[in-house]
Every structure is written in C-alpha cells, then in structure tokens.
Motif scaffolding. Sequence first.
Motif, mmCIF file in Angstrom:
data_model
loop_
_atom_site.group_PDB
_atom_site.id
_atom_site.type_symbol
_atom_site.label_atom_id
_atom_site.label_comp_id
_atom_site.label_asym_id
_atom_site.label_seq_id
_atom_site.Cartn_x
_atom_site.Cartn_y
_atom_site.Cartn_z
ATOM 1 N N ASN A 93 -5.588 -2.029 -2.843
ATOM 2 C CA ASN A 93 -4.535 -2.146 -1.804
ATOM 3 C C ASN A 93 -4.697 -3.538 -0.827
ATOM 4 N N SER A 148 0.729 -1.095 0.082
ATOM 5 C CA SER A 148 0.084 -0.013 -0.059
ATOM 6 C C SER A 148 0.830 1.135 -0.067
ATOM 7 N N ILE A 149 2.145 1.179 0.429
ATOM 8 C CA ILE A 149 2.810 2.409 0.722
ATOM 9 C C ILE A 149 3.769 2.681 -0.639
ATOM 10 N N SER A 206 -0.066 6.357 -7.426
ATOM 11 C CA SER A 206 0.680 6.643 -6.034
ATOM 12 C C SER A 206 -0.097 5.773 -5.076
ATOM 13 N N SER A 207 0.352 5.731 -3.894
ATOM 14 C CA SER A 207 -0.292 5.013 -2.526
ATOM 15 C C SER A 207 -1.601 5.629 -2.364
ATOM 16 N N PHE A 208 -1.899 6.886 -2.769
ATOM 17 C CA PHE A 208 -3.027 7.825 -2.572
ATOM 18 C C PHE A 208 -3.926 7.588 -3.722
ATOM 19 N N GLY A 209 -3.605 7.284 -4.838
ATOM 20 C CA GLY A 209 -4.349 6.935 -5.946
ATOM 21 C C GLY A 209 -4.159 8.173 -7.153
ATOM 22 N N SER A 210 -3.129 8.671 -7.152
ATOM 23 C CA SER A 210 -3.018 9.601 -8.005
ATOM 24 C C SER A 210 -2.198 9.118 -9.312
ATOM 25 N N THR A 211 -2.409 9.483 -10.461
ATOM 26 C CA THR A 211 -2.048 8.762 -11.507
ATOM 27 C C THR A 211 -1.079 9.632 -12.626
#
Length: 122
Positions: free
Chosen positions: A73, A30-31, A52-57
Amino acid sequence: QVQMVESGGALVQPGGSLRLSCAASGGIFSINIMGWYRKADEKQRELVASISSFGSTDYADSVKGRFTISRDNTKKMVYLEMNNLKPEDTAVYYCNGAYYSDNMDRPDFGNWGQGTRVTVSS
C-alpha cells in the motif's frame, strides 16, 4: 483519474514462473480491493486473484495453489506471483480494483492499463 500500469509479462515454458507488477498512479489505493484479471484470445476478461485492503486473498479455481497475489500500500503496487504456469494461462494480464467486492466484476478504481502479455509455450 487513476491509471494502472502493468509489467512483467514474458514468454515462459510450461512449468515456469513469472512475477507480474502493477502500479497505480494515484487514488486512495489502500482502501480498495485490488485484483488481477486476464483476457485470453476469444475469451472474456476474468478475475483470477484479488486481495482486500486488509490482505485477505481469493483466487479462481484455475489458479488456486499456483498464483499468489500481494500488495504494497505504501508504494501503491500489486503483484502476482505465478508458478507452475500452464499453456492455458496464456493471456494479457491487467490489474484494477474496487471499493466494494460486488464491483470487482466491473472494477472502477482506475482506468484499465495496456496490460502485460504472458505466453506459456514450449
């Protein structure tokens, strides 16, 4: 060591669609930034999409607007939805990742898998 396993590749006609899947065997998935790479014959492997881990593409210009990367994740899975496929998308597709974005050109999250072959041809 984390092992990546890709699946979903196939022979498809130009304009067609495919969905690739990638499973990670372990690690703190997940990180990490995760990415899809591809290697065409006689070309170097290139990063085509990352998340990214936060979902930005982020996407390579050659696939922007046609490919969509996503992740789950909880399942340690990464997906690549590919639409309007072109012959130049023909390649073996791999997934991998890294904690730092600067390392995405030499990802170190897991061992490279066998990849999954995508062939776009009529």
